[in-house]
Write an enzyme that holds these catalytic residues in place. Structure first.
Site, PDB file in Angstrom:
ATOM      1  CG  HIS A  53      -1.896  -1.053   1.175  1.00  0.00           C
ATOM      2  ND1 HIS A  53      -2.356  -1.694   2.267  1.00  0.00           N
ATOM      3  CD2 HIS A  53      -2.577  -1.644   0.245  1.00  0.00           C
ATOM      4  CE1 HIS A  53      -3.363  -2.649   1.925  1.00  0.00           C
ATOM      5  NE2 HIS A  53      -3.370  -2.716   0.737  1.00  0.00           N
ATOM      6  CD1 TRP A  61       7.037   0.862   6.685  1.00  0.00           C
ATOM      7  CD2 TRP A  61       5.387   1.823   7.970  1.00  0.00           C
ATOM      8  NE1 TRP A  61       7.384   1.865   7.131  1.00  0.00           N
ATOM      9  CE2 TRP A  61       6.330   2.754   7.728  1.00  0.00           C
ATOM     10  CE3 TRP A  61       4.156   2.138   8.503  1.00  0.00           C
ATOM     11  CZ2 TRP A  61       6.325   4.092   8.301  1.00  0.00           C
ATOM     12  CZ3 TRP A  61       3.805   3.521   8.774  1.00  0.00           C
ATOM     13  CH2 TRP A  61       4.991   4.550   8.568  1.00  0.00           C
ATOM     14  CG  HIS A  62       0.128  -2.337   4.889  1.00  0.00           C
ATOM     15  ND1 HIS A  62      -0.911  -1.752   4.710  1.00  0.00           N
ATOM     16  CD2 HIS A  62       0.473  -2.171   6.208  1.00  0.00           C
ATOM     17  CE1 HIS A  62      -1.425  -1.310   5.727  1.00  0.00           C
ATOM     18  NE2 HIS A  62      -0.545  -1.443   6.742  1.00  0.00           N
ATOM     19  CD  GLN A  63       6.984  -3.671   3.866  1.00  0.00           C
ATOM     20  OE1 GLN A  63       6.331  -4.031   4.809  1.00  0.00           O
ATOM     21  NE2 GLN A  63       7.904  -2.664   4.212  1.00  0.00           N
TER      22      GLN A  63
END
Length: 539
Positions: free
Chosen positions: A325, A476-478
């Site tokens: 994201h 930080w939604h890898q």
């Protein structure tokens, strides 16, 4: 297991855990029934569910150290972990679509992984996400109805009761933000003026339709983080069958033919091995899971041979399909009267559609009760400390990146091509999202909190696109680098088994076919619960 009734927050229990783990580490076994690599959200769930069976000997391996530090435990201090030893400090390659910026990609390197350093928001994913998972995997166990049943079972929901959609008594403590900063409900009123429905609950009905606005669901209590690790693993760490090994770096999976039989690790300056009698579970995250697979000879054969790594299983999808994201860090207003951040400093949110003809929301915006800006726009606009932000993010990105090895040395950095904003539709969605945030931020409902709009101001056209590219940053939604599915680029099947390899499964955000709508902690708990149920049913 009884979660809330366990006296796990007492000094006496902490002493018992410390002594038990010291004994277990001083007498490490050569073999365990299950080895779980990574104590992040999914890994904690898997390890906790396995360790409930006292007849199973479980080893949980973590590269980072203790989570018992103020930066983790203090809910309002989450951002102080970024760039520290509790952060892997990954960095993407320079990206021409971000004006050649190389954006940092933080990821938790501590007991609890990302759920120990994140913003603690519980966002369960849109109902359409889970039906997509079921369609891609060919397994109805992943659909929304099944997932909703799991959520009801695991939640300890403190908000308005909803028997159809919320649960109580489970290991995950969740509440709507208590006593929010007055700016948070004011933002909801402003969103309502834009035609959004304001919901009592961020999850539930809001995540089944076209979107809306709500105060956030958070995993914090009395100003302290309630992490997934603390809910699932810590209550069991006084047991003799669960060893939690910190400061231990997983190098590769040990294979005999096409069966995983253990792992090789780097610990205390030495390389050693542990065998797994039943299975190895990789829960190392969207970067380190594909890295470990490739270093073990599992991945794209041509890439592996380029680094002289013997090919065990040719899986071209390893490291591909990378998604994240992307948010615009740079919509900022100066406070009329400074307000101290409360809870996690991000107390309200909305999910909405960048275009009205979309079926489901594709953008999510969070209020941040402090100024958040990328380094580039920070330098240009110099926002004051007494400021607040709206952070529009893209939750249905079309851009796809990749993760590849730079060498066969496990300690060398990965090559991460984020590919952020490579697709024009992604840029246009964020441009429209910035426009919506400006309307909300400059509305009458928020006027009492605004001295001035700091940035971006009334930009348009290419100037606004340039601003978006300069302000773009990760949420930080890898995810999605070892996707679940049935096509040639799928890495795991519906039961999270790595194709072509026996005894090896993956449980983390890397298995997502596409990134879920909203923060990914809650979906990662579902991934862990799904694998936990599969392994415990096996016995």
């Amino acid at each position: 297991m009884t979660y809330r009734s366990c006296a796990t927050d007492t000094p006496e229990f902490s002493r018992r855990v410390a002594e038990n783990q010291r004994q277990l580490k001083n007498h490490l076994h050569d073999a365990y029934d299950y080895i779980v690599c990574g104590s992040g959200t999914s890994g904690s769930v898997v390890a906790g569910r396995l360790a409930e069976n006292l007849n199973l000997r479980v080893l949980l391996i973590e590269a980072g150290g203790s989570d018992d530090v103020p930066g983790v435990t203090d809910a309002g201090a989450w951002f102080t972990n970024l760039g520290t030893e509790r952060d892997w400090q990954f960095q993407a390659q320079p990206n021409p679509h971000l004006n050649d910026r190389a954006i940092p990609l933080s990821m938790g390197k501590v007991l609890g992984g990302g759920a120990s350093i994140n913003v603690m928001v519980w966002s369960r994913g849109h109902s359409s996400d889970w039906d997509y998972f079921a369609s891609e995997s060919g397994d109805p166990a992943w659909n929304y109805a099944s997932t909703l049943a799991t959520y009801r079972r695991i939640e300890d929901w403190q908000g308005t009761p909803d028997a159809m959609r919320r649960g109580t008594g489970g290991p995950v403590f969740i509440q709507p933000v208590p006593d929010p900063n007055p700016i948070a409900p004011a933002m909801l009123r402003a969103a309502g003026e834009q035609g959004m429905t304001i919901f009592d609950d961020q999850n539930g009905v809001m995540m089944e339709g076209p979107g809306g606005a709500a105060l956030t669901n958070v995993c914090l209590e009395n100003g302290r983080r309630r992490s997934i690790f603390r809910g699932y693993v810590y209550p069991l760490m006084a047991q003799p069958n669960l060893t939690v090994l910190t400061h231990t770096h997983v190098l590769r999976v040990l294979l005999e033919g096409k069966r995983a039989v253990g792992v090789e690790v780097f610990q205390d300056g030495k390389i050693r091995s542990f065998k797994a009698r039943h299975e190895v579970v990789l829960s190392l995250g969207a970067f380190n899971t594909p890295k470990t697979l490739m270093l073990s000879g599992i991945g794209n054969a041509r890439q592996l041979l380029r680094h002289a790594i013997p090919v065990v299983q040719d899986l071209p999808g390893v490291g591909q399909n990378y998604q994240d994201h992307i948010m615009v860090s740079g919509c900022i207003w100066e406070y009329e009267q400074p307000q101290a951040p409360r809870n996690n400093a991000g107390e309200s949110t909305f999910l909405w559609k960048s275009e009205p003809d979309l079926d489901v929301p594709d953008i999510q915006t969070f209020l941040a009760e402090l100024p958040i800006a990328s380094a580039e726009v920070q330098a240009e606009f110099d926002p004051p400390a007494a400021a607040w932000s709206l952070l529009p993010g893209l939750v249905r990105p079309k851009s796809r990146g990749s993760v590849t090895l730079s060498s066969a040395n496990p300690m060398d950095p990965l090559v991460i091509d984020s590919a952020a904003l490579t697709e024009p539709e992604d840029v246009q969605a964020l441009v429209r999202a910035v426009g919506l945030c400006r309307e909300i931020g400059n509305s009458a409902s928020l006027s009492s909190f605004v001295r001035r709009e700091v940035m971006p101001g009334s930009m348009a056209g290419t100037q606004l696109e340039t601003f978006v590219r300069n302000a773009a940053s990760t949420v930080w939604h890898q995810s999605c680098t070892a996707k679940m599915g049935r096509d040639a680029f799928s890495v795991v099947d519906s039961q999270l088994r790595v194709y072509g390899i026996e005894g090896l499964r993956i449980a983390d955000a890397s298995i997502m076919p596409r990134v879920t709508t909203g923060n990914i902690m809650a979906p990662c708990v579902i991934i862990g619960e799904r694998l936990g149920s599969l392994l415990t049913c096996r016995g």
